[in-house]
Design a protein around this motif. Structure first.
Motif, PDB file in Angstrom:
ATOM      1  N   LYS A  22       0.791  -1.154   0.082  1.00  0.00           N
ATOM      2  CA  LYS A  22      -0.113   0.084   0.204  1.00  0.00           C
ATOM      3  C   LYS A  22       0.956   1.323   0.017  1.00  0.00           C
ATOM      4  N   ASP A  23       2.061   1.140   0.621  1.00  0.00           N
ATOM      5  CA  ASP A  23       3.074   2.233   0.498  1.00  0.00           C
ATOM      6  C   ASP A  23       3.460   2.574  -0.871  1.00  0.00           C
ATOM      7  N   LEU A  24       3.133   1.772  -1.677  1.00  0.00           N
ATOM      8  CA  LEU A  24       3.611   2.113  -3.195  1.00  0.00           C
ATOM      9  C   LEU A  24       2.359   2.380  -4.001  1.00  0.00           C
ATOM     10  N   THR A  25       1.257   1.738  -4.012  1.00  0.00           N
ATOM     11  CA  THR A  25      -0.051   1.915  -4.593  1.00  0.00           C
ATOM     12  C   THR A  25      -0.627   3.109  -4.218  1.00  0.00           C
ATOM     13  N   SER A  26      -0.625   3.427  -3.032  1.00  0.00           N
ATOM     14  CA  SER A  26      -1.164   4.885  -2.364  1.00  0.00           C
ATOM     15  C   SER A  26      -0.522   5.861  -3.014  1.00  0.00           C
ATOM     16  N   ARG A  27       0.428   6.015  -3.427  1.00  0.00           N
ATOM     17  CA  ARG A  27       1.432   6.873  -4.042  1.00  0.00           C
ATOM     18  C   ARG A  27       1.265   6.921  -5.790  1.00  0.00           C
ATOM     19  N   GLY A  28       0.593   6.036  -6.212  1.00  0.00           N
ATOM     20  CA  GLY A  28       0.489   5.829  -7.657  1.00  0.00           C
ATOM     21  C   GLY A  28       1.422   4.995  -8.393  1.00  0.00           C
ATOM     22  N   ALA A  29       2.097   4.200  -7.759  1.00  0.00           N
ATOM     23  CA  ALA A  29       3.133   3.621  -8.323  1.00  0.00           C
ATOM     24  C   ALA A  29       2.321   2.328  -9.129  1.00  0.00           C
ATOM     25  N   ILE A  30       2.843   1.939 -10.010  1.00  0.00           N
ATOM     26  CA  ILE A  30       2.288   0.775 -10.849  1.00  0.00           C
ATOM     27  C   ILE A  30       3.376  -0.173 -11.105  1.00  0.00           C
ATOM     28  N   LEU A  31       2.863  -1.630 -11.056  1.00  0.00           N
ATOM     29  CA  LEU A  31       3.735  -2.677 -11.315  1.00  0.00           C
ATOM     30  C   LEU A  31       4.423  -2.828 -12.567  1.00  0.00           C
ATOM     31  N   LEU A  32       5.464  -3.006 -13.060  1.00  0.00           N
ATOM     32  CA  LEU A  32       5.844  -2.912 -14.256  1.00  0.00           C
ATOM     33  C   LEU A  32       6.488  -4.607 -14.518  1.00  0.00           C
TER      34      LEU A  32
END
Length: 138
Positions: A22-32
């Motif tokens: 969630k620390d990534l996804t809540s900041r708009g990160a996308i899995l490459l």
């Protein structure tokens, strides 16, 4: 690569389906992609961390090392500072070599934390290690 973002390799509690993702996804990160490091790394279970986390370090002796599964996430540069603030010692963001020979920013661990820690390099990654346990450590 998008000049407004940075690619970050995650190895443990930030993986998809794990508590800190969630620390990534809540900041708009996308899995490459899901890939692995070069065969130059060692992975340890860190003690005294919650949720449980691994520590990744580059090996001095390649006979004791292996390739470790990682996920590459693309994070907007505007979110990098607030993301890094969530990373506790002994973890940090450094540069990791991937199996294809490219280098990417990612989670590394200070060597002092490996002293007395359980090595899990042979598992090939945090997901495989936690899947092998009767009681998950996440």
């Amino acid at each position: 690569m998008d000049p407004n973002s940075i690619d970050i390799a995650v190895v443990g509690a930030h993986l998809s389906g794990f508590p800190l993702n969630k620390d990534l996804t809540s900041r708009g990160a996308i899995l490459l992609q899901t890939t692995s490091t070069s065969a130059s790394y060692r992975l340890f279970v860190l003690s005294n961390s919650f949720p449980r986390k691994p520590g990744l370090c580059r090996a001095l002796n390649h006979e004791d090392s292996g390739a470790i599964e990682v996920e590459i996430w693309r994070l907007p540069k505007s979110e990098v500072g607030s993301f890094i603030e969530t990373v506790p010692s002994p973890l940090g963001i450094g540069t990791i070599e991937l199996k294809d020979g490219t280098w990417v920013k990612g989670f590394i661990c200070e060597p002092y934390a490996m002293q007395g820690a359980t090595e899990i390099t042979e598992s090939g990654g945090w997901r495989a290690y936690t899947d092998s346990l009767d009681t998950p450590t996440i």
